[in-house]
Design a protein around this motif. Structure first.
Motif, PDB file in Angstrom:
ATOM      1  N   LEU A 132       0.836  -1.198   0.000  1.00 49.39           N
ATOM      2  CA  LEU A 132       0.000   0.000   0.000  1.00 49.39           C
ATOM      3  C   LEU A 132       0.867   1.243   0.000  1.00 49.39           C
ATOM      4  CD1 LEU A 132      -3.025   0.944   0.318  1.00 49.39           C
ATOM      5  CD2 LEU A 132      -2.516   1.144   2.753  1.00 49.39           C
ATOM      6  N   ARG A 133       0.448   2.244  -0.771  1.00 49.72           N
ATOM      7  CA  ARG A 133       1.126   3.549  -0.745  1.00 49.72           C
ATOM      8  C   ARG A 133       0.084   4.644  -0.926  1.00 49.72           C
ATOM      9  NH1 ARG A 133       2.305   1.605  -6.025  1.00 49.72           N
ATOM     10  NH2 ARG A 133       1.947   3.134  -7.658  1.00 49.72           N
ATOM     11  N   ASP A 134       0.388   5.809  -0.365  1.00 48.81           N
ATOM     12  CA  ASP A 134      -0.490   6.964  -0.503  1.00 48.81           C
ATOM     13  C   ASP A 134      -0.333   7.522  -1.919  1.00 48.81           C
ATOM     14  OD1 ASP A 134      -2.267   8.879   1.034  1.00 48.81           O
ATOM     15  OD2 ASP A 134      -0.796  10.267   0.193  1.00 48.81           O
ATOM     16  N   ALA A 135      -1.384   8.082  -2.467  1.00 48.28           N
ATOM     17  CA  ALA A 135      -1.340   8.653  -3.820  1.00 48.28           C
ATOM     18  C   ALA A 135      -1.353  10.178  -3.766  1.00 48.28           C
ATOM     19  CB  ALA A 135      -2.508   8.135  -4.644  1.00 48.28           C
ATOM     20  N   GLY A 136      -0.625  10.738  -2.787  1.00 40.96           N
ATOM     21  CA  GLY A 136      -0.575  12.195  -2.660  1.00 40.96           C
ATOM     22  C   GLY A 136      -1.858  12.785  -2.116  1.00 40.96           C
ATOM     23  N   SER A 137      -2.547  12.048  -1.255  1.00 43.69           N
ATOM     24  CA  SER A 137      -3.817  12.516  -0.703  1.00 43.69           C
ATOM     25  C   SER A 137      -3.597  13.680   0.264  1.00 43.69           C
ATOM     26  CB  SER A 137      -4.533  11.376   0.026  1.00 43.69           C
ATOM     27  OG  SER A 137      -3.816  11.013   1.181  1.00 43.69           O
ATOM     28  N   VAL A 143      -2.336   3.025   8.198  1.00 48.99           N
ATOM     29  CA  VAL A 143      -2.391   1.575   8.334  1.00 48.99           C
ATOM     30  C   VAL A 143      -2.265   1.266   9.810  1.00 48.99           C
ATOM     31  CG1 VAL A 143      -1.316  -0.626   7.747  1.00 48.99           C
ATOM     32  CG2 VAL A 143      -1.342   1.225   6.069  1.00 48.99           C
ATOM     33  N   MET A 144      -3.306   0.635  10.373  1.00 51.03           N
ATOM     34  CA  MET A 144      -3.321   0.303  11.801  1.00 51.03           C
ATOM     35  C   MET A 144      -2.993   1.558  12.641  1.00 51.03           C
ATOM     36  SD  MET A 144      -4.197  -2.853  11.469  1.00 51.03           S
ATOM     37  CE  MET A 144      -3.945  -3.707  13.004  1.00 51.03           C
ATOM     38  N   ASN A 145      -3.620   2.687  12.297  1.00 46.47           N
ATOM     39  CA  ASN A 145      -3.493   3.984  12.980  1.00 46.47           C
ATOM     40  C   ASN A 145      -2.119   4.632  12.850  1.00 46.47           C
ATOM     41  OD1 ASN A 145      -6.171   4.120  13.847  1.00 46.47           O
ATOM     42  ND2 ASN A 145      -5.706   2.825  15.608  1.00 46.47           N
ATOM     43  N   GLU A 146      -1.288   4.184  11.911  1.00 46.88           N
ATOM     44  CA  GLU A 146       0.015   4.786  11.648  1.00 46.88           C
ATOM     45  C   GLU A 146      -0.011   5.384  10.254  1.00 46.88           C
ATOM     46  OE1 GLU A 146       3.948   2.772  11.794  1.00 46.88           O
ATOM     47  OE2 GLU A 146       3.098   1.843  13.585  1.00 46.88           O
ATOM     48  N   VAL A 147       0.352   6.668  10.138  1.00 48.67           N
ATOM     49  CA  VAL A 147       0.313   7.321   8.831  1.00 48.67           C
ATOM     50  C   VAL A 147       1.477   6.832   7.969  1.00 48.67           C
ATOM     51  CG1 VAL A 147       1.646   9.376   9.518  1.00 48.67           C
ATOM     52  CG2 VAL A 147      -0.031   9.538   7.650  1.00 48.67           C
ATOM     53  N   LEU A 148       1.183   6.613   6.681  1.00 52.63           N
ATOM     54  CA  LEU A 148       2.244   6.255   5.746  1.00 52.63           C
ATOM     55  C   LEU A 148       3.065   7.497   5.440  1.00 52.63           C
ATOM     56  CD1 LEU A 148       0.468   3.998   3.079  1.00 52.63           C
ATOM     57  CD2 LEU A 148       1.984   3.288   4.909  1.00 52.63           C
ATOM     58  N   ALA A 149       4.378   7.370   5.449  1.00 55.70           N
ATOM     59  CA  ALA A 149       5.259   8.490   5.107  1.00 55.70           C
ATOM     60  C   ALA A 149       5.163   8.758   3.608  1.00 55.70           C
ATOM     61  CB  ALA A 149       6.695   8.165   5.501  1.00 55.70           C
ATOM     62  N   ASP A 150       5.610   9.939   3.207  1.00 51.40           N
ATOM     63  CA  ASP A 150       5.601  10.319   1.802  1.00 51.40           C
ATOM     64  C   ASP A 150       6.407   9.295   0.992  1.00 51.40           C
ATOM     65  OD1 ASP A 150       4.929  11.980  -0.336  1.00 51.40           O
ATOM     66  OD2 ASP A 150       6.831  13.087  -0.196  1.00 51.40           O
ATOM     67  N   LYS A 151       5.828   8.745  -0.035  1.00 49.95           N
ATOM     68  CA  LYS A 151       6.431   7.760  -0.940  1.00 49.95           C
ATOM     69  C   LYS A 151       6.756   6.420  -0.270  1.00 49.95           C
ATOM     70  CE  LYS A 151       8.148  11.292  -3.967  1.00 49.95           C
ATOM     71  NZ  LYS A 151       9.212  11.849  -4.746  1.00 49.95           N
ATOM     72  N   ASP A 160      -5.584  -6.304   8.219  1.00 49.48           N
ATOM     73  CA  ASP A 160      -5.044  -4.965   8.479  1.00 49.48           C
ATOM     74  C   ASP A 160      -6.119  -3.922   8.196  1.00 49.48           C
ATOM     75  OD1 ASP A 160      -2.615  -5.890   9.315  1.00 49.48           O
ATOM     76  OD2 ASP A 160      -1.482  -5.190   7.577  1.00 49.48           O
ATOM     77  N   ILE A 161      -6.148  -2.895   9.047  1.00 48.09           N
ATOM     78  CA  ILE A 161      -7.148  -1.832   8.955  1.00 48.09           C
ATOM     79  C   ILE A 161      -6.501  -0.601   8.336  1.00 48.09           C
ATOM     80  CG2 ILE A 161      -8.670  -0.326  10.285  1.00 48.09           C
ATOM     81  CD1 ILE A 161      -8.800  -2.645  12.358  1.00 48.09           C
ATOM     82  N   VAL A 162      -7.109  -0.102   7.260  1.00 45.97           N
ATOM     83  CA  VAL A 162      -6.598   1.062   6.532  1.00 45.97           C
ATOM     84  C   VAL A 162      -7.642   2.167   6.616  1.00 45.97           C
ATOM     85  CG1 VAL A 162      -5.805   1.918   4.297  1.00 45.97           C
ATOM     86  CG2 VAL A 162      -5.289  -0.442   4.979  1.00 45.97           C
ATOM     87  N   LEU A 171      -8.423  -5.374   4.801  1.00 45.55           N
ATOM     88  CA  LEU A 171      -7.921  -6.234   3.733  1.00 45.55           C
ATOM     89  C   LEU A 171      -8.253  -7.690   4.030  1.00 45.55           C
ATOM     90  CD1 LEU A 171      -6.161  -6.761   1.183  1.00 45.55           C
ATOM     91  CD2 LEU A 171      -4.241  -7.052   2.757  1.00 45.55           C
ATOM     92  N   HIS A 172      -8.721  -8.394   2.990  1.00 39.88           N
ATOM     93  CA  HIS A 172      -8.953  -9.832   3.063  1.00 39.88           C
ATOM     94  C   HIS A 172      -8.106 -10.457   1.962  1.00 39.88           C
ATOM     95  CE1 HIS A 172     -12.281  -9.271   5.837  1.00 39.88           C
ATOM     96  NE2 HIS A 172     -12.666  -8.278   5.045  1.00 39.88           N
ATOM     97  N   GLU A 173      -7.074 -11.207   2.355  1.00 39.98           N
ATOM     98  CA  GLU A 173      -6.177 -11.815   1.389  1.00 39.98           C
ATOM     99  C   GLU A 173      -6.868 -12.957   0.667  1.00 39.98           C
ATOM    100  OE1 GLU A 173      -2.804 -13.049   3.688  1.00 39.98           O
ATOM    101  OE2 GLU A 173      -1.899 -11.060   3.629  1.00 39.98           O
ATOM    102  N   ALA A 174      -6.353 -13.255  -0.542  1.00 40.94           N
ATOM    103  CA  ALA A 174      -6.839 -14.412  -1.283  1.00 40.94           C
ATOM    104  C   ALA A 174      -6.359 -15.665  -0.567  1.00 40.94           C
ATOM    105  CB  ALA A 174      -6.305 -14.369  -2.705  1.00 40.94           C
ATOM    106  N   ASN A 175      -7.073 -16.760  -0.778  1.00 42.63           N
ATOM    107  CA  ASN A 175      -6.643 -18.028  -0.196  1.00 42.63           C
ATOM    108  C   ASN A 175      -5.287 -18.417  -0.759  1.00 42.63           C
ATOM    109  OD1 ASN A 175      -8.997 -18.280   1.292  1.00 42.63           O
ATOM    110  ND2 ASN A 175     -10.037 -19.408  -0.338  1.00 42.63           N
ATOM    111  N   SER A 176      -4.428 -18.902   0.089  1.00 44.91           N
ATOM    112  CA  SER A 176      -3.118 -19.361  -0.384  1.00 44.91           C
ATOM    113  C   SER A 176      -3.296 -20.637  -1.190  1.00 44.91           C
ATOM    114  CB  SER A 176      -2.184 -19.591   0.801  1.00 44.91           C
ATOM    115  OG  SER A 176      -2.704 -20.623   1.606  1.00 44.91           O
ATOM    116  N   PRO A 177      -2.333 -21.013  -2.073  1.00 47.54           N
ATOM    117  CA  PRO A 177      -2.484 -22.210  -2.897  1.00 47.54           C
ATOM    118  C   PRO A 177      -2.740 -23.472  -2.071  1.00 47.54           C
ATOM    119  CG  PRO A 177      -0.602 -20.915  -3.630  1.00 47.54           C
ATOM    120  CD  PRO A 177      -1.130 -20.280  -2.367  1.00 47.54           C
TER     121      PRO A 177
END
Length: 180
Positions: A132-137, A143-151, A160-162, A171-177
């Motif tokens: 996950l990355r911010d798009a210049g918002s 992510v889990m109450n922690e801000v993503l740094a620039d880039k 995980d809660i975003v 986020l709900h991951e796909a089933n693993s193989p």
């Protein structure tokens, strides 16, 4: 008073009215206060809404080979489940003219139209990874109450809660193989 909302077909903003003043089957004409467009609706049960409810009930775990996100219901919008695709998934507020992979239907103006990007990839071992990355918002991506740094690119995992503005998704991951 029971307020109902309908979406303007031109600007897609909501128009509110008191549905208790009208009977089922009655036609209503509105003029959108945002863009001035005149449109009409017929009160009653909608087949389209019934179909949407059935679609929402489907288990996305089988139909989403790359996982999905669940948008948590709040005062700005309803619960939504959106399937992920391989590659970049641009996430943001749904708006006419903005083309993104995961538009969230919300009135949350603190969420940008192009808020963040969730990159979904399969590595050489066949495991799906989520970055996950911010798009210049304007308000940042948390992510889990922690801000993503620039880039910054952060790997996220199942559960995980975003948070984007006042809107949150899980986020709900796909089933693993091995699980398939």
């Amino acid at each position: 008073m029971v307020m109902k909302r309908v979406r303007c077909p031109k600007c897609e903003e909501y128009v509110y009215f008191d549905e208790t003043k009208y009977q089922e089957g009655q036609s209503l004409v509105f003029v959108c206060e945002h863009c001035g467009k005149q449109f009409s609706i017929r009160l009653g049960r909608s087949r389209l809404n019934a179909l949407r409810k059935d679609e929402e009930k489907q288990d996305l775990t089988e139909n989403a080979p790359f996982g999905y996100i669940t948008v948590i219901e709040n005062v700005f919008g309803y619960k939504q489940q959106l399937p992920l695709q391989e590659g970049d998934n641009i996430i943001g507020r749904r708006c006419v003219g903005t083309v993104i992979q995961l538009p969230i239907d919300t009135g949350d103006m603190s969420m940008d139209r192009r808020h963040c990007i969730l990159q979904v990839r399969k590595n050489k071992a066949g495991t799906i990874t989520y970055q996950l990355r911010d798009a210049g918002s304007l308000t940042g991506t948390f992510v889990m109450n922690e801000v993503l740094a620039d880039k910054e690119r952060r790997t996220i995992h199942e559960g995980d809660i975003v948070t984007l503005g006042a809107t949150t998704f899980i986020l709900h991951e796909a089933n693993s193989p091995e699980q398939q």
